[in-house]
Structures are given as C-alpha cells and as structure tokens.
Scaffold this active site. Structure first.
Site, PDB file in Angstrom:
ATOM      1  N   THR A 177      -9.420  -4.405  -4.597  1.00 23.75           N
ATOM      2  CA  THR A 177      -8.516  -3.359  -4.071  1.00 23.75           C
ATOM      3  C   THR A 177      -7.830  -2.682  -5.169  1.00 23.75           C
ATOM      4  O   THR A 177      -7.915  -2.901  -6.263  1.00 23.75           O
ATOM      5  CB  THR A 177      -7.302  -4.175  -3.285  1.00 23.75           C
ATOM      6  OG1 THR A 177      -6.239  -5.140  -4.337  1.00 23.75           O
ATOM      7  CG2 THR A 177      -7.915  -5.013  -2.079  1.00 23.75           C
ATOM      8  N   ASP A 178      -7.051  -1.607  -4.644  1.00 23.41           N
ATOM      9  CA  ASP A 178      -6.484  -0.745  -5.525  1.00 23.41           C
ATOM     10  C   ASP A 178      -4.928  -0.980  -5.657  1.00 23.41           C
ATOM     11  O   ASP A 178      -4.490  -1.908  -4.886  1.00 23.41           O
ATOM     12  CB  ASP A 178      -6.870   0.849  -5.306  1.00 23.41           C
ATOM     13  CG  ASP A 178      -6.490   1.244  -4.015  1.00 23.41           C
ATOM     14  OD1 ASP A 178      -5.516   0.552  -3.205  1.00 23.41           O
ATOM     15  OD2 ASP A 178      -6.794   2.363  -3.718  1.00 23.41           O
ATOM     16  N   LEU A 179      -4.195  -0.209  -6.435  1.00 25.86           N
ATOM     17  CA  LEU A 179      -2.701  -0.281  -6.418  1.00 25.86           C
ATOM     18  C   LEU A 179      -2.163  -0.286  -4.966  1.00 25.86           C
ATOM     19  O   LEU A 179      -1.086  -0.727  -4.824  1.00 25.86           O
ATOM     20  CB  LEU A 179      -2.153   0.744  -7.294  1.00 25.86           C
ATOM     21  CG  LEU A 179      -2.392   0.579  -8.772  1.00 25.86           C
ATOM     22  CD1 LEU A 179      -2.039   1.941  -9.585  1.00 25.86           C
ATOM     23  CD2 LEU A 179      -1.700  -0.567  -9.284  1.00 25.86           C
ATOM     24  N   GLY A 211      -3.361  -1.619  -2.176  1.00 29.93           N
ATOM     25  CA  GLY A 211      -3.547  -2.811  -1.522  1.00 29.93           C
ATOM     26  C   GLY A 211      -4.897  -2.497  -0.732  1.00 29.93           C
ATOM     27  O   GLY A 211      -4.966  -3.475   0.171  1.00 29.93           O
ATOM     28  N   ILE A 212      -5.835  -1.480  -0.849  1.00 29.39           N
ATOM     29  CA  ILE A 212      -6.912  -1.402   0.050  1.00 29.39           C
ATOM     30  C   ILE A 212      -7.854  -1.358  -0.781  1.00 29.39           C
ATOM     31  O   ILE A 212      -8.004  -1.086  -2.114  1.00 29.39           O
ATOM     32  CB  ILE A 212      -6.663   0.011   0.887  1.00 29.39           C
ATOM     33  CG1 ILE A 212      -6.395   1.191  -0.028  1.00 29.39           C
ATOM     34  CG2 ILE A 212      -5.628  -0.017   1.696  1.00 29.39           C
ATOM     35  CD1 ILE A 212      -6.590   2.695   0.596  1.00 29.39           C
TER      36      ILE A 212
END
Length: 128
Positions: A13-15, A17-18
C-alpha cells in the site's frame, strides 16, 4: 480460466492505505507464473533446454476501484487470443464481486539472446 488468490500486505500500500498502482502488475505477474506452472510448463527447463523465455510485450490496464490493506483478492487469468507468436491474456483482479483492476497482457516468446521466436507447437497445444 485460472484463479490465483492473494492478500494485500501493508508493504503493498501507499501513504493513503491503498494498493500502490504498480503492485497490481506484480499481482498479475504472480498469477501468470502460477497459471503457466498449472499448465505443466517448467519455465526453467524451457529456458535451459529450449533456449526460450516468455516476455510481456504489452499491457493495457484499467484501475477501477482501490484495494486496501488486508483485502483478499482473486486474480483471474483467461486466454483471449493465441497466434503462432503471441498469447493475449485478460487478467482481472477482484475483491468479492467487485472488479478492481483489469488488464490485457500480450506475451511473446524470445530466445535467450532476446530475439523474437515462434511459440513451440507443444506450448500452443497446452495453452489452447
């Protein structure tokens, strides 16, 4: 059709949250590897004995809905088209009934020197 299940880890995930967009390509790569293995094709032996490797020639991808940490996903791989020199696959990533990502992937055969070559007849029979 081949199905490959996976879970989204924090590292995917990225920052926000995806799932980071490039990780969908990793997910479908894993699914293709398992699809080929499930067909009984040993890619290491194919390279060592026949001097042949598969390579992605083209990917057309649609990002539809984000996946999130801890989601359970399914990658479905189906053969859309096959010629003497290429295989076109449709790969969909779903969460339950929701389609999250869809790609059309074109695979080609290369010699170990990187030159295009035809798919061997036995591979075409197995895949078709």
């Amino acid at each position: 059709m081949h199905e490959f299940g996976l879970r989204v880890y924090y590292e995917d995930t990225d920052l926000a949250g995806i799932v980071y967009y490039a990780n969908y390509l990793r997910f479908i790569e894993r699914a293709r590897t398992e699809w080929v293995r499930g067909l009984g094709i040993d890619q290491v032996r194919l390279q060592e004995e026949d001097g042949l490797v598969f390579a992605v020639r083209r990917v057309e991808a649609d990002y539809l809905t984000p996946a999130r940490f801890d989601d359970e996903l399914i990658v479905r791989t189906t053969v859309e088209q096959m010629t003497g020199a290429r295989i076109v696959l449709k790969q969909d990533v779903t969460r339950g009934k929701d389609l999250l990502f869809s790609a059309q992937v074109t695979l080609v055969a290369l010699t170990v020197e990187g030159q295009p070559t035809r798919l061997p007849a036995n591979i075409r029979r197995i895949v078709h």
